[in-house]
Design a protein around this motif. Structure first.
Motif, short mmCIF file in Angstrom:
data_model
loop_
_atom_site.label_atom_id
_atom_site.label_comp_id
_atom_site.label_asym_id
_atom_site.label_seq_id
_atom_site.Cartn_x
_atom_site.Cartn_y
_atom_site.Cartn_z
N TRP A 102 46.79 33.47 11.48
CA TRP A 102 48.15 34.02 11.41
C TRP A 102 48.54 34.26 9.96
N PRO A 103 49.49 35.18 9.70
CA PRO A 103 49.96 35.40 8.33
C PRO A 103 50.59 34.14 7.76
N GLN A 104 50.35 33.91 6.47
CA GLN A 104 50.92 32.77 5.76
C GLN A 104 52.01 33.28 4.82
N LEU A 105 53.24 32.91 5.05
CA LEU A 105 54.38 33.41 4.29
C LEU A 105 55.12 32.24 3.68
N ASN A 133 55.71 35.16 -0.95
CA ASN A 133 54.29 35.49 -1.02
C ASN A 133 53.72 35.56 0.40
N LEU A 134 52.94 36.57 0.63
CA LEU A 134 52.34 36.78 1.95
C LEU A 134 50.83 36.89 1.79
N SER A 135 50.11 36.18 2.63
CA SER A 135 48.65 36.30 2.65
C SER A 135 48.19 36.24 4.10
N TRP A 136 47.22 37.08 4.41
CA TRP A 136 46.74 37.14 5.80
C TRP A 136 45.30 37.61 5.79
N GLU A 137 44.41 36.76 6.27
CA GLU A 137 43.02 37.16 6.43
C GLU A 137 42.84 37.70 7.84
N LEU A 138 42.47 38.98 7.93
CA LEU A 138 42.21 39.58 9.24
C LEU A 138 40.86 39.07 9.75
N ASP A 139 40.91 38.32 10.81
CA ASP A 139 39.69 37.70 11.33
C ASP A 139 38.87 38.73 12.10
N VAL A 140 38.33 39.70 11.35
CA VAL A 140 37.63 40.81 11.98
C VAL A 140 36.39 40.33 12.72
N TRP A 141 35.63 39.44 12.11
CA TRP A 141 34.35 39.02 12.70
C TRP A 141 34.48 37.78 13.59
N GLY A 142 35.66 37.17 13.61
CA GLY A 142 35.85 35.98 14.44
C GLY A 142 35.41 34.69 13.79
N PRO A 315 31.91 40.20 5.01
CA PRO A 315 33.09 40.48 4.18
C PRO A 315 34.37 39.96 4.83
N ARG A 316 35.30 39.58 3.97
CA ARG A 316 36.60 39.13 4.45
C ARG A 316 37.65 40.18 4.11
N VAL A 317 38.40 40.58 5.11
CA VAL A 317 39.47 41.56 4.94
C VAL A 317 40.78 40.80 4.84
N THR A 318 41.49 41.00 3.74
CA THR A 318 42.72 40.26 3.50
C THR A 318 43.86 41.21 3.18
N LEU A 319 45.04 40.81 3.55
CA LEU A 319 46.28 41.48 3.17
C LEU A 319 47.10 40.49 2.35
N THR A 320 47.59 40.95 1.23
CA THR A 320 48.43 40.11 0.38
C THR A 320 49.70 40.87 0.02
N GLY A 321 50.75 40.16 -0.12
CA GLY A 321 52.02 40.77 -0.48
C GLY A 321 52.85 39.80 -1.30
N ALA A 322 53.69 40.35 -2.12
CA ALA A 322 54.59 39.54 -2.94
C ALA A 322 55.83 40.34 -3.20
N ALA A 344 49.06 44.68 -0.75
CA ALA A 344 47.70 45.10 -1.08
C ALA A 344 46.74 44.65 0.01
N ALA A 345 45.73 45.46 0.25
CA ALA A 345 44.65 45.12 1.17
C ALA A 345 43.36 45.02 0.38
N GLY A 346 42.55 44.02 0.71
CA GLY A 346 41.34 43.81 -0.06
C GLY A 346 40.16 43.45 0.83
N LEU A 347 38.98 43.64 0.27
CA LEU A 347 37.75 43.31 0.95
C LEU A 347 36.92 42.45 0.01
N ALA A 348 36.58 41.24 0.46
CA ALA A 348 35.81 40.32 -0.38
C ALA A 348 34.47 40.05 0.28
#
Length: 467
Positions: A102-105, A133-142, A315-322, A344-348
């Motif tokens: 879930w998103p962490q706010l 601050n908002l952070s959310w890792e999209l659990d694409v791969w489970g 890879p980890r897909v993340t969304l961050t916001g501030a 911002a959206a990022g791929l790590a």
């Protein structure tokens, strides 16, 4: 003609497709009946294999005092309460493991006050700031889902541990209750033996005073009386030790004497176990015993942890916001025009971790093997306990019948020995041996009666049925 996609784009699409395929893979399903050893179609020591296994064993003894004690123990025993707390903790651990999906706010309100001195003039200023601050890792791969699944399965296994603890506690209370009853009966037998030895002492002393027997005979019977009194003291001590252990199982203070023991010493009687017992089929045991079920669920939890570790390579897909706003006036801080934000959206993609991720995969692979072998061991031990209890019951019944006959024979021989001694037909040692044989036979018969009851309880517990 439509434009051909460039080669780099094809590579990227192919790579993403491969990653998606790998990320969506799940561990192969487990079969609880897939054991590393062969199990027979029926129990080797029981003929009632076609019937369902017995359940609700407590009522089979038809003892209201025992039923009340077990109910009290299940409500008040501190070890069982600790097991219940472990179940709650495991459930909350599963909630924590799944929170990453879930998103962490977070919101950080700040008030700053500053003072400056320029050109000899001082000034003070203050400002209110509200930052989020908002952070959310999209659990694409489970990956996170697999970790959550492991924690949930572990919580279910802990619940099965609690059920196993309930069954074990009920069995220990019942066995302690029968041990206490046997100890009280042993003390009764020992007290009667002391009384009988006292009668023999009076008989021999009277004959000694009349010059009909030697002083050695009187010494021998006095020694035998002292030994009987020591046995009585030992029997009473055994009873109080078992009584205190039973009180502790019930969650009560182990009082002195008979305090707190009146609920379980109202009657001293060892019941006969039910004549027949259905043990069901061996294959059913894997789905009945809580400890076996818990071991299998921990194997599945280990599979999920391995899955999560393997997907950590993807890879980890993340969304961050501030964002936030700042104003000198508290009332203006909620003005939308003063707010600023970014998203911002990022791929790590892990590239080099010092072999940490590969080590975690190997670590979890080893834990899977450990859980697999542990399940095999628990299952094999469960089969052993059932087979052992089934076989022991037949032998204990044979032993009980033989000792019952021995008690009848020794009692008859003791009466005959007293008569023969009065008539001067036998020596004092023969008479004393007859009394000792009677006491030993009675004591052994009580012990095997209690062992038969304990073994029946062990069998109920081994089968995994409810109380």
């Amino acid at each position: 003609m439509p434009a051909k996609p460039c080669r780099p784009m094809l590579w990227i699409l192919s790579a993403l497709s491969a990653l998606w395929a790998v990320g969506c893979e799940s561990p192969a399903p487990r079969d609880p009946h897939a054991l590393a050893f062969q199990t027979p179609p029926r129990w080797s020591s029981n003929g009632h294999f076609a019937e369902a296994a017995a359940t609700g064993w407590l009522a089979a003894f038809n003892d209201e005092h025992l039923t009340g004690l077990v109910s009290s123990g299940l409500a008040d025993n501190f070890d069982l309460k600790s097991a219940a707390a472990r179940v709650d903790a495991a459930r909350e651990q599963a909630v924590i493991a799944g929170s990453g999906r879930w998103p962490q706010l977070s919101l950080t309100p700040v008030y700053q006050r500053a003072k400056s001195n320029v050109g000899g003039e001082s000034s003070e200023s203050g400002a209110f700031t509200a930052l989020f601050n908002l952070s959310w890792e999209l659990d694409v791969w489970g990956r996170i889902k697999a970790g959550q699944q492991a924690a949930e399965t572990e919580a279910e296994a802990t619940g099965d541990d609690y059920r196993a603890a309930q069954l074990s506690l009920a069995a220990r209370i019942a066995q302690a209750y029968f041990e206490f009853t046997e100890a009280q009966l042993q003390a009764t037998v020992a007290a009667q033996s002391v009384k009988d030895r006292g009668t023999i002492v009076d008989l021999v002393r009277g004959r000694f005073n009349r010059g009909l027997t030697r002083g050695l005979d009187l010494r021998l019977v006095l020694t035998d009386l002292a030994n009987a009194q020591a046995q009585l003291a030992q029997a009473r001590n055994d009873a109080q030790l078992i009584g205190k252990r039973l009180q502790t199982l019930l969650g009560r203070y182990p009082g002195n004497g008979q305090e707190g023991a009146t609920e379980f010493d109202a009657t001293f009687h060892l019941p006969q176990p039910p004549e027949t017992l259905s043990a069901g089929l061996p294959a059913e045991l894997l789905e009945r015993r809580p400890d076996v079920i818990a071991a299998f669920k921990r194997l599945r939890a280990a599979d999920s942890r391995l899955e999560s570790a393997e997907k950590a390579l993807l890879p980890r897909v993340t969304l961050t916001g501030a964002g936030g706003s700042s104003s000198a006036a508290l009332t203006e801080i909620i003005d939308p025009r003063a707010a600023a934000w970014n998203l911002a959206a990022g791929l790590a993609q892990p590239l080099f971790t010092g072999d940490r991720l590969q080590g975690e995969i190997r670590f979890n692979q080893a834990k899977v093997q450990e859980a697999f072998n542990q399940y095999q061991s628990v299952a094999l031990n469960a089969f052993r306990e059932v087979e052992q209890a089934l076989a022991a019951e037949a032998w204990l019944r044979t032993q009980e019948q033989a000792l019952r006959e021995a008690v009848e024979q020794t009692e008859a021989s003791r009466k005959l020995a007293v008569y023969s001694y009065r008539q001067g037909l036998i020596e004092i040692l023969t008479l004393l041996d007859s009394y000792r044989s009677t006491l030993n036979a009675q004591s052994a018969h009580l012990a095997v009666q209690r062992q038969l009851l304990n073994n029946r309880i062990n069998l109920y517990l081994a089968l995994g049925g409810g109380v």
